[in-house]
Scaffold this active site. Structure first.
Site, PDB file in Angstrom:
ATOM      1  N   PHE A 133       7.857  -2.441  -9.162  1.00 35.68           N
ATOM      2  CA  PHE A 133       7.382  -3.437 -10.130  1.00 35.68           C
ATOM      3  C   PHE A 133       7.887  -3.090 -11.535  1.00 35.68           C
ATOM      4  O   PHE A 133       8.314  -3.965 -12.282  1.00 35.68           O
ATOM      5  CB  PHE A 133       5.844  -3.504 -10.144  1.00 35.68           C
ATOM      6  CG  PHE A 133       5.227  -4.242  -8.977  1.00 35.68           C
ATOM      7  CD1 PHE A 133       5.992  -4.700  -7.908  1.00 35.68           C
ATOM      8  CD2 PHE A 133       3.852  -4.490  -8.946  1.00 35.68           C
ATOM      9  CE1 PHE A 133       5.411  -5.372  -6.821  1.00 35.68           C
ATOM     10  CE2 PHE A 133       3.261  -5.164  -7.878  1.00 35.68           C
ATOM     11  CZ  PHE A 133       4.028  -5.598  -6.815  1.00 35.68           C
TER      12      PHE A 133
ATOM     13  N   PRO B 100      -0.215  -1.262   5.877  1.00 33.84           N
ATOM     14  CA  PRO B 100      -1.681  -1.271   5.881  1.00 33.84           C
ATOM     15  C   PRO B 100      -2.235  -2.312   4.904  1.00 33.84           C
ATOM     16  O   PRO B 100      -1.665  -2.521   3.831  1.00 33.84           O
ATOM     17  CB  PRO B 100      -2.057   0.140   5.429  1.00 33.84           C
ATOM     18  CG  PRO B 100      -0.801   0.883   5.222  1.00 33.84           C
ATOM     19  CD  PRO B 100       0.362  -0.030   5.343  1.00 33.84           C
TER      20      PRO B 100
ATOM     21  N   GLN C 230      -3.478  -7.575  -0.591  1.00 33.76           N
ATOM     22  CA  GLN C 230      -3.682  -6.232  -0.026  1.00 33.76           C
ATOM     23  C   GLN C 230      -3.894  -5.252  -1.181  1.00 33.76           C
ATOM     24  O   GLN C 230      -3.313  -5.416  -2.253  1.00 33.76           O
ATOM     25  CB  GLN C 230      -2.513  -5.804   0.883  1.00 33.76           C
ATOM     26  CG  GLN C 230      -1.184  -5.532   0.235  1.00 33.76           C
ATOM     27  CD  GLN C 230      -0.349  -6.789   0.027  1.00 33.76           C
ATOM     28  OE1 GLN C 230      -0.857  -7.854  -0.272  1.00 33.76           O
ATOM     29  NE2 GLN C 230       0.965  -6.656   0.133  1.00 33.76           N
TER      30      GLN C 230
ATOM     31  N   TYR D 298       7.427   9.340   9.923  1.00 33.14           N
ATOM     32  CA  TYR D 298       6.715   9.954   8.795  1.00 33.14           C
ATOM     33  C   TYR D 298       5.262  10.261   9.184  1.00 33.14           C
ATOM     34  O   TYR D 298       4.818  11.403   9.084  1.00 33.14           O
ATOM     35  CB  TYR D 298       6.756   8.997   7.608  1.00 33.14           C
ATOM     36  CG  TYR D 298       6.133   9.535   6.342  1.00 33.14           C
ATOM     37  CD1 TYR D 298       6.734  10.561   5.625  1.00 33.14           C
ATOM     38  CD2 TYR D 298       4.940   8.998   5.848  1.00 33.14           C
ATOM     39  CE1 TYR D 298       6.167  11.041   4.448  1.00 33.14           C
ATOM     40  CE2 TYR D 298       4.371   9.472   4.677  1.00 33.14           C
ATOM     41  CZ  TYR D 298       4.983  10.487   3.976  1.00 33.14           C
ATOM     42  OH  TYR D 298       4.425  10.959   2.814  1.00 33.14           O
ATOM     43  N   ASP D 299       4.560   9.228   9.669  1.00 36.32           N
ATOM     44  CA  ASP D 299       3.123   9.391   9.948  1.00 36.32           C
ATOM     45  C   ASP D 299       2.880  10.453  11.023  1.00 36.32           C
ATOM     46  O   ASP D 299       2.042  11.339  10.866  1.00 36.32           O
ATOM     47  CB  ASP D 299       2.512   8.075  10.449  1.00 36.32           C
ATOM     48  CG  ASP D 299       2.716   6.912   9.486  1.00 36.32           C
ATOM     49  OD1 ASP D 299       3.319   7.118   8.426  1.00 36.32           O
ATOM     50  OD2 ASP D 299       2.270   5.798   9.813  1.00 36.32           O
ATOM     51  N   GLU D 300       3.625  10.337  12.132  1.00 36.24           N
ATOM     52  CA  GLU D 300       3.409  11.284  13.234  1.00 36.24           C
ATOM     53  C   GLU D 300       3.978  12.658  12.890  1.00 36.24           C
ATOM     54  O   GLU D 300       3.444  13.682  13.323  1.00 36.24           O
ATOM     55  CB  GLU D 300       4.022  10.758  14.539  1.00 36.24           C
ATOM     56  CG  GLU D 300       3.382   9.468  15.048  1.00 36.24           C
ATOM     57  CD  GLU D 300       1.958   9.643  15.592  1.00 36.24           C
ATOM     58  OE1 GLU D 300       1.299  10.656  15.316  1.00 36.24           O
ATOM     59  OE2 GLU D 300       1.515   8.727  16.311  1.00 36.24           O
TER      60      GLU D 300
ATOM     61  N   GLN E 198      -5.306  -2.278   3.489  1.00 35.77           N
ATOM     62  CA  GLN E 198      -6.028  -1.622   2.411  1.00 35.77           C
ATOM     63  C   GLN E 198      -6.005  -0.116   2.635  1.00 35.77           C
ATOM     64  O   GLN E 198      -5.893   0.350   3.756  1.00 35.77           O
ATOM     65  CB  GLN E 198      -7.466  -2.122   2.304  1.00 35.77           C
ATOM     66  CG  GLN E 198      -8.152  -2.233   3.629  1.00 35.77           C
ATOM     67  CD  GLN E 198      -9.581  -2.749   3.523  1.00 35.77           C
ATOM     68  OE1 GLN E 198     -10.374  -2.522   4.400  1.00 35.77           O
ATOM     69  NE2 GLN E 198      -9.922  -3.413   2.447  1.00 35.77           N
ATOM     70  N   ARG E 199      -6.087   0.621   1.548  1.00 35.43           N
ATOM     71  CA  ARG E 199      -6.043   2.076   1.651  1.00 35.43           C
ATOM     72  C   ARG E 199      -6.746   2.618   0.430  1.00 35.43           C
ATOM     73  O   ARG E 199      -6.391   2.279  -0.692  1.00 35.43           O
ATOM     74  CB  ARG E 199      -4.573   2.483   1.679  1.00 35.43           C
ATOM     75  CG  ARG E 199      -4.264   3.922   1.703  1.00 35.43           C
ATOM     76  CD  ARG E 199      -4.343   4.615   3.023  1.00 35.43           C
ATOM     77  NE  ARG E 199      -3.618   4.183   4.187  1.00 35.43           N
ATOM     78  CZ  ARG E 199      -2.293   4.143   4.338  1.00 35.43           C
ATOM     79  NH1 ARG E 199      -1.497   4.437   3.355  1.00 35.43           N
ATOM     80  NH2 ARG E 199      -1.765   3.789   5.482  1.00 35.43           N
TER      81      ARG E 199
ATOM     82  N   GLY F 266      -0.275 -10.816  -1.643  1.00 34.51           N
ATOM     83  CA  GLY F 266      -0.577  -9.931  -2.779  1.00 34.51           C
ATOM     84  C   GLY F 266      -2.047  -9.541  -2.848  1.00 34.51           C
ATOM     85  O   GLY F 266      -2.481  -8.899  -3.804  1.00 34.51           O
TER      86      GLY F 266
HETATM   87  N1  LIG Z   1       3.924  10.510  -4.016  1.00 33.99           N
HETATM   88  C1  LIG Z   1       2.982  10.118  -3.181  1.00 33.99           C
HETATM   89  O1  LIG Z   1       2.295   9.123  -3.452  1.00 33.99           O
HETATM   90  C2  LIG Z   1       2.704  10.876  -1.908  1.00 33.99           C
HETATM   91  C3  LIG Z   1       1.701  10.399  -1.061  1.00 33.99           C
HETATM   92  C4  LIG Z   1       1.428  11.084   0.116  1.00 33.99           C
HETATM   93  C5  LIG Z   1       2.116  12.236   0.431  1.00 33.99           C
HETATM   94  N2  LIG Z   1       3.100  12.672  -0.403  1.00 33.99           N
HETATM   95  C6  LIG Z   1       3.824  13.884   0.010  1.00 33.99           C
HETATM   96  O2  LIG Z   1       4.089  14.709  -1.102  1.00 33.99           O
HETATM   97  C7  LIG Z   1       5.358  15.330  -0.955  1.00 33.99           C
HETATM   98  C8  LIG Z   1       6.223  15.045  -2.177  1.00 33.99           C
HETATM   99  O3  LIG Z   1       6.398  13.657  -2.308  1.00 33.99           O
HETATM  100  P1  LIG Z   1       7.125  12.992  -3.565  1.00 33.99           P
HETATM  101  O4  LIG Z   1       6.435  11.722  -3.850  1.00 33.99           O
HETATM  102  O5  LIG Z   1       7.290  13.995  -4.632  1.00 33.99           O
HETATM  103  O6  LIG Z   1       8.515  12.598  -2.920  1.00 33.99           O
HETATM  104  P2  LIG Z   1      10.009  13.045  -3.308  1.00 33.99           P
HETATM  105  O7  LIG Z   1      10.902  12.347  -2.362  1.00 33.99           O
HETATM  106  O8  LIG Z   1      10.234  12.835  -4.769  1.00 33.99           O
HETATM  107  O9  LIG Z   1       9.975  14.596  -3.034  1.00 33.99           O
HETATM  108  C9  LIG Z   1      10.319  15.181  -1.808  1.00 33.99           C
HETATM  109  C10 LIG Z   1      11.268  16.321  -2.093  1.00 33.99           C
HETATM  110  O10 LIG Z   1      11.571  16.977  -0.862  1.00 33.99           O
HETATM  111  C11 LIG Z   1      12.966  17.197  -0.811  1.00 33.99           C
HETATM  112  N3  LIG Z   1      13.349  17.275   0.610  1.00 33.99           N
HETATM  113  C12 LIG Z   1      13.362  16.276   1.539  1.00 33.99           C
HETATM  114  N4  LIG Z   1      13.759  16.734   2.732  1.00 33.99           N
HETATM  115  C13 LIG Z   1      14.006  18.073   2.566  1.00 33.99           C
HETATM  116  C14 LIG Z   1      14.451  19.099   3.430  1.00 33.99           C
HETATM  117  N5  LIG Z   1      14.724  18.864   4.731  1.00 33.99           N
HETATM  118  N6  LIG Z   1      14.610  20.348   2.912  1.00 33.99           N
HETATM  119  C15 LIG Z   1      14.348  20.590   1.607  1.00 33.99           C
HETATM  120  N7  LIG Z   1      13.929  19.661   0.743  1.00 33.99           N
HETATM  121  C16 LIG Z   1      13.747  18.412   1.220  1.00 33.99           C
HETATM  122  C17 LIG Z   1      13.583  16.021  -1.527  1.00 33.99           C
HETATM  123  O11 LIG Z   1      14.900  16.233  -1.958  1.00 33.99           O
HETATM  124  C18 LIG Z   1      12.592  15.858  -2.687  1.00 33.99           C
HETATM  125  O12 LIG Z   1      12.941  16.650  -3.782  1.00 33.99           O
HETATM  126  C19 LIG Z   1       5.964  14.795   0.345  1.00 33.99           C
HETATM  127  O13 LIG Z   1       5.723  15.727   1.368  1.00 33.99           O
HETATM  128  C20 LIG Z   1       5.168  13.534   0.598  1.00 33.99           C
HETATM  129  O14 LIG Z   1       5.091  13.239   1.968  1.00 33.99           O
HETATM  130  C21 LIG Z   1       3.417  12.012  -1.555  1.00 33.99           C
END
Ligand SMILES: NC(=O)c1ccc[n+]([C@@H]2O[C@H](COP(=O)([O-])OP(=O)(O)OC[C@H]3O[C@@H](n4cnc5c(N)ncnc54)[C@H](O)[C@@H]3O)[C@@H](O)[C@H]2O)c1
Length: 319
Positions: A197, A280, A215, A151-153, A282-283, A213
């Site tokens: 939660f 992590p 963090q 995910y991160d990379e 803290q963030r 708890g």
């Molecule tokens: N919610 C958070 O706190 C948060 C934080 C950081 C980044 N993000 C980023 O925001 C975006 C949305 O996150 P979210 O929380 O709504 O998560 P989510 O899992 O609810 O939404 C992701 C959506 O992408 C779709 N998806 C996944 N792989 C796919 C693919 N290969 N092709 C087409 N669709 C695909 C999933 O079905 C889902 O509907 C993501 O990119 C996530 O990395 C979210």
């Protein structure tokens, strides 16, 4: 919202049936845009967008962004990617492909259409940060071979691709680094702390606290985040980001658990479990840039946002 050519702006939202994506589609429709939602329903659901289907300006295509897509749109928001560790670690290779091949495909489309494109990046690009709070200039501290690296990379590489398309092809890009966001339509079993939660409290099960708890995390309510997305997309082309969006208010896991117990009226107890690898400590976002550029800051206090989220979980899963 209309384009120079006089028709409603056509906006593509990948991951549009997910938690954040469904709120974004809703907001864009409310602004008068036409919305094309792209999703493969890996973690998203039809229920999340069911209330939008009667709107003639809303269209959905079931599609995996790791494959190219040919459509005509004016702007793209790229959100497709599983966002929680349980989901992104389920098939780590597919997670990296979704971020990297997905970015290549949507950037290729944006280049062909000369469409502005926003990337939903993440605070996870900072890894386990040695700088606190994290400003956009901080390059991060990510373990490239750990279980979170897919995910991160993947997200870091997607940022690289966005900036190279910008430099090499003059594409108008906007990169947002999202910090923990919560609200209605979060996945109930994604293991993320707020949904975890709340579900545990509503079921009367013990609340799981990893480590002692102490963090901390910051929690942004979804409406605040979407407002930031839309304001950023509307800025001049020289504003590419990366831009942190999140709520700088910091709470320990114990404080969050206590709030959720109080707001649900649950009598659940707390149980402690070992901290997962690379978790992590803290963030917290530094949102100085977003405040100055967008005149934006989160407005919804944690208690209010939690109340709305708890009401959604109660209605959807316990009615
Ligand atoms: N919610 C958070 O706190 C948060 C934080 C950081 C980044 N993000 C980023 O925001 C975006 C949305 O996150 P979210 O929380 O709504 O998560 P989510 O899992 O609810 O939404 C992701 C959506 O992408 C779709 N998806 C996944 N792989 C796919 C693919 N290969 N092709 C087409 N669709 C695909 C999933 O079905 C889902 O509907 C993501 O990119 C996530 O990395 C979210």
């Amino acid at each position: 919202m209309t384009t120079l050519r006089g028709y409603n702006k056509r906006i593509m939202v990948t991951g549009g049936a997910g938690f954040l994506g469904s709120h974004l589609c809703e907001r864009l429709l409310a602004r008068g845009c036409e919305v094309l939602c792209i999703d493969n329903y890996f973690t998203g659901s039809r229920e999340n967008i069911a209330h939008l289907l009667d709107d003639r300006r809303f269209e959905v295509i079931r599609h995996d962004v790791t494959f190219p897509l040919y459509v005509e749109v004016d702007e793209i928001y790229n959100l497709a990617c599983p966002a929680s560790p349980v989901h992104y670690q389920h098939d780590p290779v597919q997670t990296t492909k979704t971020s990297v091949h997905g970015a290549i495909n949507v950037l290729g489309l944006a280049k062909r259409l000369n469409a502005r494109i926003l990337q939903a990046s993440t605070s996870e690009v900072y890894g386990d940060p040695s700088v606190h709070p994290q400003p956009e200039e901080y390059w991060g501290n990510v373990n490239p071979i750990g279980p979170r690296a897919c995910y991160d990379e993947g997200k870091r590489c997607a940022e690289t691709l966005f900036f190279d398309y910008h430099r090499q092809h003059r594409l108008s890009i906007k990169v947002v680094r999202i910090f923990n966001t919560y609200g209605p339509r979060m996945h109930p079993n994604d293991g993320r702390v707020v949904s975890n939660f709340i579900m545990q409290a509503l079921r009367g099960e013990p609340i799981t606290i990893y480590g002692d708890g102490s963090q901390t995390r910051s929690f942004c309510y979804v409406d605040d985040l979407i407002e930031g997305f839309i304001r950023f997309m509307d800025t001049a082309p020289e504003h590419t980001g990366p831009l942190n969006l999140g709520n700088p208010g910091e709470f320990t896991m114990l404080e969050l658990a206590e709030k959720i117990l109080r707001l649900t009226g649950s009598s659940s107890t707390l149980v402690h479990r070992e901290l997962p690898q690379d978790d992590p400590k803290q963030r917290r976002p530094d949102i100085t840039r977003a405040k100055a550029l967008l005149d934006w800051e989160p407005r919804v206090p944690l208690d209010d946002g939690l109340e709305r989220t708890i009401a959604y979980f109660r209605k959807r899963f316990f009615a």
